[in-house]
Scaffold this motif. Sequence first.
Motif, short mmCIF file in Angstrom:
data_model
loop_
_atom_site.label_atom_id
_atom_site.label_comp_id
_atom_site.label_asym_id
_atom_site.label_seq_id
_atom_site.Cartn_x
_atom_site.Cartn_y
_atom_site.Cartn_z
N THR A 78 60.01 29.09 44.34
CA THR A 78 59.61 29.79 43.11
C THR A 78 60.54 30.95 42.78
OG1 THR A 78 58.07 31.18 44.37
CG2 THR A 78 57.18 29.16 43.39
N ASP A 79 61.77 30.92 43.31
CA ASP A 79 62.71 31.99 42.96
C ASP A 79 63.14 31.82 41.51
OD1 ASP A 79 65.41 30.43 42.91
OD2 ASP A 79 64.51 29.85 44.81
N ALA A 80 63.81 32.85 40.98
CA ALA A 80 64.16 32.87 39.56
C ALA A 80 65.04 31.70 39.16
CB ALA A 80 64.85 34.20 39.22
N GLY A 93 57.91 25.52 39.91
CA GLY A 93 58.21 25.67 41.33
C GLY A 93 56.96 25.61 42.18
N HIS A 94 57.04 24.91 43.31
CA HIS A 94 55.94 24.82 44.28
C HIS A 94 56.08 25.96 45.29
CE1 HIS A 94 54.45 23.26 48.28
NE2 HIS A 94 53.36 23.20 47.54
N VAL A 121 65.97 42.60 33.06
CA VAL A 121 64.53 42.73 33.32
C VAL A 121 63.72 41.82 32.42
CG1 VAL A 121 62.57 44.32 33.24
CG2 VAL A 121 64.76 45.08 34.18
N THR A 122 64.10 41.75 31.14
CA THR A 122 63.28 41.01 30.17
C THR A 122 63.54 39.51 30.16
OG1 THR A 122 64.92 41.46 28.43
CG2 THR A 122 63.07 43.00 28.65
N SER A 123 64.70 39.08 30.63
CA SER A 123 65.05 37.66 30.50
C SER A 123 64.77 36.84 31.75
CB SER A 123 66.54 37.51 30.14
OG SER A 123 67.35 37.87 31.25
N ASN A 124 64.78 37.47 32.94
CA ASN A 124 64.64 36.74 34.20
C ASN A 124 65.71 35.66 34.34
OD1 ASN A 124 62.26 38.01 35.23
ND2 ASN A 124 61.11 36.92 33.65
N PHE A 125 66.88 35.91 33.72
CA PHE A 125 67.93 34.89 33.71
C PHE A 125 68.71 34.90 35.00
CE2 PHE A 125 72.31 33.54 32.80
CZ PHE A 125 72.07 32.28 32.33
N VAL A 126 69.05 33.71 35.48
CA VAL A 126 69.92 33.56 36.64
C VAL A 126 71.04 32.62 36.25
CG1 VAL A 126 70.12 32.80 39.03
CG2 VAL A 126 68.04 33.94 38.27
N ALA A 127 72.27 33.06 36.36
CA ALA A 127 73.41 32.24 35.96
C ALA A 127 73.51 31.01 36.85
CB ALA A 127 74.70 33.05 36.03
N VAL A 128 73.94 29.90 36.25
CA VAL A 128 74.13 28.66 36.99
C VAL A 128 75.33 28.82 37.90
CG1 VAL A 128 74.56 26.19 36.82
CG2 VAL A 128 73.15 27.32 35.12
N GLU A 129 75.16 28.48 39.16
CA GLU A 129 76.25 28.60 40.13
C GLU A 129 77.13 27.37 40.10
OE1 GLU A 129 74.23 29.31 43.75
OE2 GLU A 129 73.51 31.29 43.16
#
Length: 374
Positions: free
Chosen positions: A122-124, A133-134, A366-374
């Motif tokens: 359940t990470d971002a 996410g489980h 903070v507002t987007s919870n975005f994580v860039a694709v690696e």
Amino acid sequence: MARATNVASRRDSGVRGGSNSVASSVLGIIGEILLTLAAVLALYIAWQLWWTGVEAEQAQADQRQDVSWVNPKQGGSGYSIAKAQSGEPPVEPKSANTGDLVAQLYVPRFGSAWHRNVVEGTDAYQLSRHGLGHYPETQMPGELGNVAIAGHRSGYGEPLAHVDTLQKGDKIIIRTKNYWYVYTYTDYKIVTPEHTEVIAAVPNEPGKTPTDRYVTLTTCEPRYTTATHRWISYGKFDYWAKVSDGVPKELSTGDASGAVEFSQGESSPLAKLSASMTQLIIGLAIAYIVVYLAALIAWRYPALKALRTGHRRAPGASIYGWMYRHQPGPLAIRWVLMIIVFLTVVACLFEWGFPWAASNIPYLQVTSNFVAVE
């Protein structure tokens, strides 16, 4: 004397006119900049609330294609209805690593074609790219206890946007590689984030040994502002079935001939486009260069020529006006070139600009919870 006075008056008027013209030009350019910033902000909101969902949809479709899951049984009249099985349900999967496709979630209340992937973790990153996410510390489908699943409520496909529409008795259905697990929605509660007992093996009774099977969906509350709370939806196990036997009756629909239909949720054309955004940008750039050079050879710069020969009044200062006048060709060609430039800039913002901003600007992080694709 009168003549000298008139000349001085005209000079004063010219000075005043020149000052007004400069002020108008500066204000016009400031206005253009502000309107551009407003447009970029609107595009950012569209990217956050819509395009991230398009990208997540494609990522989920790609992940489903990478696994070999059983297809529901089909007969002469469409899909078969899977028979409810008695006895203890099988546990599937036995275990999973972070990012593995664990299951798919179907909620008829959200639409006949609605379903989302459920991955382990359940990470971002998992929630932003892979749907739902489980919680690794909770039970697997079929196991005694609680299958707890988390998801975004806005952006990234907003998988749990409409949990507030669930009604008592609605079905929540988990599909794994080989089995269906059907749950009945019971109720919900709103808690603050530290209330982790909501995902205990027996919800809200941590430490108690489970004797039944549950599903818990967790998401943010409120939906569009800072998520100070969590919306928790509960369901209780009803029955299980084999995917090889068909689809649960709760997921089937009929056509005019009475054939049983079932939507497996193919990705949309826009989702497929998101996977090739870089190629689209390159294509737009090539199109611009080709049209620009062809127009330059055939017509050069008619807008600039009209200004130089005095056939057109000199326009006021304008960023976009300057860009427009420096496009070659007649009116229609210049507009085509400007539209290509606009589309290219928007595509670049969606592909690189907005992800960078969401990853590096503190407020947007903070507002987007975005994580860039690696």
